[in-house]
Design an enzyme around this catalytic site. Structure first.
Site, mmCIF file in Angstrom:
data_model
loop_
_atom_site.group_PDB
_atom_site.id
_atom_site.type_symbol
_atom_site.label_atom_id
_atom_site.label_comp_id
_atom_site.label_asym_id
_atom_site.label_seq_id
_atom_site.Cartn_x
_atom_site.Cartn_y
_atom_site.Cartn_z
ATOM 1 N N MET A 30 0.848 -1.194 0.000
ATOM 2 C CA MET A 30 0.000 0.000 0.000
ATOM 3 C C MET A 30 0.889 1.251 0.000
ATOM 4 S SD MET A 30 -3.381 -1.036 2.124
ATOM 5 C CE MET A 30 -2.754 -0.757 3.756
ATOM 6 N N GLY A 31 2.149 1.075 -0.372
ATOM 7 C CA GLY A 31 3.056 2.218 -0.495
ATOM 8 C C GLY A 31 3.594 2.689 0.843
ATOM 9 N N GLY A 36 11.267 -2.795 5.581
ATOM 10 C CA GLY A 36 10.609 -4.110 5.489
ATOM 11 C C GLY A 36 10.221 -4.396 4.044
ATOM 12 N N HIS A 37 9.576 -3.415 3.395
ATOM 13 C CA HIS A 37 9.224 -3.584 1.973
ATOM 14 C C HIS A 37 10.487 -3.774 1.139
ATOM 15 C CE1 HIS A 37 5.676 -0.945 3.253
ATOM 16 N NE2 HIS A 37 5.116 -2.062 2.856
ATOM 17 N N ASP A 150 2.632 -9.178 9.284
ATOM 18 C CA ASP A 150 1.191 -9.408 9.137
ATOM 19 C C ASP A 150 0.976 -10.917 9.092
ATOM 20 O OD1 ASP A 150 0.150 -6.604 8.761
ATOM 21 O OD2 ASP A 150 1.694 -6.669 7.215
#
Ligand code: PAF
Length: 282
Positions: A30-31, A36-37, A150
Site C-alpha cells: 500500500m506504499g 521491510g518492503h 502481518d
C-alpha cells in the site's frame, strides 16, 4: 522503471513477459515503503527476472472509522526506494479502476479470518484477499512476497492461494525491525515521540516471552500473564489481543510447541500496532 496505472496494460505486459519465459516476482504493497518492503523487493529482485511492485491503498480492507483517508502516501519517495531496489514496474491503479461502478465480487477465506485481527477488524481480510486475488490476476506473478509481521494476513493468503489453486508461490519474509526493536510499519509515522517509546513494549514483550520459554516455561498462560503485565505498564497502550496460536491453523494453544507463535495487537494512542514471534527458535 516504468509506472503502469492501467489494468489491461499491466496484464498484457505480464502475459508477454511470461511468453518470453520470464519469471515474474511480485511485491504487493500500500506504499509508503520502508526497510521491510525493501527486503521483500530485494528478495524478489534476486528470484525474479522481472520485479513488479504494486502500490494501492485498498479501500476494501479499511473499515468505517479506520485510517483509509489518513493512510500515509508518498509516491515520489516510493519511486526512489523502488528504483534503489531494482523494480522494473510499479503498478499503481486508481481505486475506481480496481472497483468500478457495479463491482460485486469478493473473496472470503473462512475460519482463519474469524480470530485475532479478523475479530477486531470485521471485513478487513475479505478486502485483503479480494485485492490480492485481483492483483494476482492482473500481474500474473510466479511468486509473491509478503512480510511475516502481518502473520495472519500471510496465513490467510496462503490458504486462499491453495484453495483457489492459484499458480503463485507465496514467500513469507522475516520481520524487519528498527535498531531499537520496533517492527517496521508504515503506521509507525503516526506515533508521537512519547508513543514511539511506549511502542517498544511490543518487542520487549516478545523478548520476555522468548526468555521465559528458554528458561523452561512450557505453558502459554503464565507467558501471557507476563506479557499483558508488561504491555499495560505503558499508560497509552491498550491491548487488542495477546495470544499464543498455532502458526498454521491460528488455533489458540495452551502448551508451547515448535509451532507456537505469540501474536500481539496493541493500540498505542490512536495507532494500532501488531507484532509476533515464534516462541521457539528451534
Ligand atoms: O500488507 C499490505 O500492505 C496489504 O494488506 C496488501 C497485501 C498489499 C493488500 O492490500
Amino acid at each position: 522503471m516504468r509506472i503502469i496505472t492501467d489494468i489491461h496494460e499491466m496484464q498484457d505486459d505480464s502475459l508477454a513477459a511470461r511468453r518470453q519465459g520470464k519469471t515474474i516476482a511480485f511485491v504487493p504493497t500500500m506504499g509508503y515503503l520502508h526497510e521491510g518492503h525493501f527486503s521483500l523487493l530485494q528478495e524478489g529482485r534476486r528470484r525474479g527476472d522481472r520485479l513488479v511492485l504494486s502500490i494501492f491503498v485498498n479501500p476494501a480492507q479499511f473499515g468505517a472509522g479506520e485510517d483509509f483517508d489518513s493512510y500515509p502516501r508518498d509516491l515520489t519517495r516510493d519511486q526512489e526506494v523502488a528504483r534503489r531496489a531494482g523494480v522494473d514496474i510499479i503498478f499503481a491503479p486508481e481505486a475506481k479502476e480496481m472497483y468500478p461502478r457495479g463491482y460485486a465480487t469478493y473473496v472470503d477465506v473462512e475460519g482463519l479470518t474469524d480470530t485475532l485481527c479478523g475479530r477486531s477488524r470485521p471485513g478487513h481480510f475479505r478486502g485483503v484477499t479480494t485485492v490480492v486475488c485481483k492483483l494476482f490476476t492482473v500481474v500474473q506473478p510466479h511468486l509473491a512476497l509478503f512480510g511475516c509481521k502481518d502473520f495472519q494476513q500471510l496465513a490467510v493468503i496462503r490458504r486462499m492461494t491453495t484453495d483457489l489453486n492459484l499458480p503463485v508461490e507465496i514467500v513469507g519474509m522475516p520481520i524487519v525491525r528498527e535498531a531499537d526493536g520496533l517492527a517496521m510499519s508504515s503506521r509507525n509515522v503516526y506515533l508521537s515521540p512519547l508513543e514511539r517509546q511506549q511502542a517498544l513494549a511490543l518487542p520487549d514483550s516478545l523478548r520476555l516471552a522468548a526468555a521465559m520459554v528458554r528458561d523452561g516455561e512450557g505453558w502459554a498462560e503464565p507467558i501471557l500473564t507476563a506479557v499483558r503485565a508488561r504491555l499495560t505498564q505503558e499508560p497509552d497502550a491498550v491491548i487488542d489481543y495477546a495470544q499464543v496460536c498455532h502458526g498454521e491453523t491460528l488455533q489458540e494453544m495452551d502448551a508451547i510447541t515448535a509451532d507456537s507463535v505469540l501474536l500481539l495487537a496493541v493500540r498505542v494512542g490512536k495507532t494500532r500496532l501488531i507484532d509476533n514471534s515464534y516462541l521457539r527458535g528451534d
